[in-house]
Motif scaffolding. Structure first.
Motif, PDB file in Angstrom:
ATOM      1  N   HIS A  76       0.862  -1.181   0.000  1.00 18.49           N
ATOM      2  CA  HIS A  76       0.000   0.000   0.000  1.00 18.49           C
ATOM      3  C   HIS A  76       0.905   1.239   0.000  1.00 18.49           C
ATOM      4  CE1 HIS A  76      -2.742   3.077   1.383  1.00 18.49           C
ATOM      5  NE2 HIS A  76      -3.759   2.236   1.310  1.00 18.49           N
ATOM      6  N   PRO A  77       0.632   2.223  -0.859  1.00 18.81           N
ATOM      7  CA  PRO A  77       1.513   3.397  -0.957  1.00 18.81           C
ATOM      8  C   PRO A  77       1.776   4.117   0.366  1.00 18.81           C
ATOM      9  CG  PRO A  77      -0.056   3.392  -2.767  1.00 18.81           C
ATOM     10  CD  PRO A  77      -0.441   2.254  -1.856  1.00 18.81           C
ATOM     11  N   GLU A  78       0.810   4.144   1.265  1.00 16.66           N
ATOM     12  CA  GLU A  78       1.001   4.829   2.544  1.00 16.66           C
ATOM     13  C   GLU A  78       1.907   4.057   3.504  1.00 16.66           C
ATOM     14  OE1 GLU A  78      -2.806   5.831   4.204  1.00 16.66           O
ATOM     15  OE2 GLU A  78      -3.437   6.842   2.352  1.00 16.66           O
ATOM     16  N   TYR A  79       2.216   2.785   3.176  1.00 22.09           N
ATOM     17  CA  TYR A  79       3.016   1.948   4.066  1.00 22.09           C
ATOM     18  C   TYR A  79       4.394   1.630   3.496  1.00 22.09           C
ATOM     19  CZ  TYR A  79      -1.163   1.294   6.855  1.00 22.09           C
ATOM     20  OH  TYR A  79      -2.264   1.502   7.650  1.00 22.09           O
ATOM     21  N   ARG A  80       4.734   2.217   2.359  1.00 25.37           N
ATOM     22  CA  ARG A  80       6.038   1.959   1.749  1.00 25.37           C
ATOM     23  C   ARG A  80       7.142   2.600   2.577  1.00 25.37           C
ATOM     24  NH1 ARG A  80       3.851   2.919  -4.363  1.00 25.37           N
ATOM     25  NH2 ARG A  80       2.595   1.010  -4.395  1.00 25.37           N
ATOM     26  N   GLY A  81       8.305   1.959   2.548  1.00 23.21           N
ATOM     27  CA  GLY A  81       9.451   2.469   3.290  1.00 23.21           C
ATOM     28  C   GLY A  81       9.452   2.093   4.758  1.00 23.21           C
ATOM     29  N   LYS A  82       8.584   1.165   5.150  1.00 20.24           N
ATOM     30  CA  LYS A  82       8.474   0.767   6.559  1.00 20.24           C
ATOM     31  C   LYS A  82       8.946  -0.660   6.801  1.00 20.24           C
ATOM     32  CE  LYS A  82       4.788   4.019   7.261  1.00 20.24           C
ATOM     33  NZ  LYS A  82       3.977   4.566   8.303  1.00 20.24           N
ATOM     34  N   GLY A  83       9.611  -1.260   5.812  1.00 17.82           N
ATOM     35  CA  GLY A  83      10.156  -2.605   5.991  1.00 17.82           C
ATOM     36  C   GLY A  83       9.196  -3.741   5.690  1.00 17.82           C
ATOM     37  N   ILE A  84       8.019  -3.428   5.183  1.00 21.27           N
ATOM     38  CA  ILE A  84       7.028  -4.471   4.909  1.00 21.27           C
ATOM     39  C   ILE A  84       7.496  -5.364   3.766  1.00 21.27           C
ATOM     40  CG2 ILE A  84       4.656  -4.893   4.148  1.00 21.27           C
ATOM     41  CD1 ILE A  84       3.947  -2.248   5.652  1.00 21.27           C
ATOM     42  N   GLY A  85       8.018  -4.758   2.723  1.00 17.44           N
ATOM     43  CA  GLY A  85       8.530  -5.541   1.605  1.00 17.44           C
ATOM     44  C   GLY A  85       9.643  -6.481   2.045  1.00 17.44           C
ATOM     45  N   ARG A  86      10.573  -5.961   2.812  1.00 18.21           N
ATOM     46  CA  ARG A  86      11.682  -6.790   3.311  1.00 18.21           C
ATOM     47  C   ARG A  86      11.145  -7.952   4.149  1.00 18.21           C
ATOM     48  NH1 ARG A  86      16.940  -6.419   3.618  1.00 18.21           N
ATOM     49  NH2 ARG A  86      16.969  -4.295   2.839  1.00 18.21           N
ATOM     50  N   GLN A  87      10.145  -7.698   4.962  1.00 15.58           N
ATOM     51  CA  GLN A  87       9.537  -8.742   5.786  1.00 15.58           C
ATOM     52  C   GLN A  87       8.914  -9.829   4.901  1.00 15.58           C
ATOM     53  OE1 GLN A  87       6.672  -7.169   8.561  1.00 15.58           O
ATOM     54  NE2 GLN A  87       6.364  -9.142   9.572  1.00 15.58           N
ATOM     55  N   LEU A  88       8.211  -9.414   3.863  1.00 15.62           N
ATOM     56  CA  LEU A  88       7.591 -10.376   2.946  1.00 15.62           C
ATOM     57  C   LEU A  88       8.648 -11.195   2.204  1.00 15.62           C
ATOM     58  CD1 LEU A  88       4.737  -8.144   1.509  1.00 15.62           C
ATOM     59  CD2 LEU A  88       4.417 -10.322   2.707  1.00 15.62           C
TER      60      LEU A  88
END
Length: 144
Positions: A76-88
């Motif tokens: 989600h654009p509002e959650y980018r840059g918070k490590g979510i992608g790395r976690q996934l």
């Protein structure tokens, strides 16, 4: 934030969001429901307070016994840059290593500079940059 495996019904939540998350680019056709039905053990959802804020759709290669493929990732654009992608990605890496896989492949478009930068930051190497025929950037990552 919680991470869980995808389920078939997630398709109906995610599909209408994809084009918005990609700033109007027509991307939803690249993620048919079959991915949510057939790759449940290697695909993940991140939720916060019951809302889907990220997902990764990946699978084990049937042709190459030591490889896996990440087909689609969205945050989600509002959650980018918070490590979510790395976690996934790390969740996917852990699952595929347990299946004896140590090579991960994925692809992006050359117009998606953020994706190219992200994948190289995550340790992916650009395996091929096909500029002449339907521009694609092919990535590979070797896991330890």
């Amino acid at each position: 934030m919680t991470v869980r495996l995808v389920k078939g019904s997630d398709y109906y939540v995610i599909s209408p969001l994809i084009n918005d998350w990609w700033n109007g680019r027509q991307m939803s056709d690249l993620l048919p429901k079959l991915f949510f039905d057939h790759f449940k053990n290697t695909s993940f959802i991140v939720e916060e307070e019951g809302e889907i804020i990220g997902f990764l759709i990946g699978f084990l290669s049937q042709s190459y016994s030591n490889e896996a493929y990440i087909h689609f990732v969205g945050i989600h654009p509002e959650y980018r840059g918070k490590g979510i992608g790395r976690q996934l990605y790390n969740q996917f890496f852990d699952v595929i290593k347990q299946s004896g896989r140590n090579i991960v492949r994925c692809v992006t478009s050359p117009v998606n500079k953020a994706s190219i930068a992200y994948h190289t930051k995550m340790g992916f190497e650009i395996e091929q940059w096909n500029k002449d025929n339907q521009d694609k950037v092919l990535f590979v990552k070797y896991l330890n």
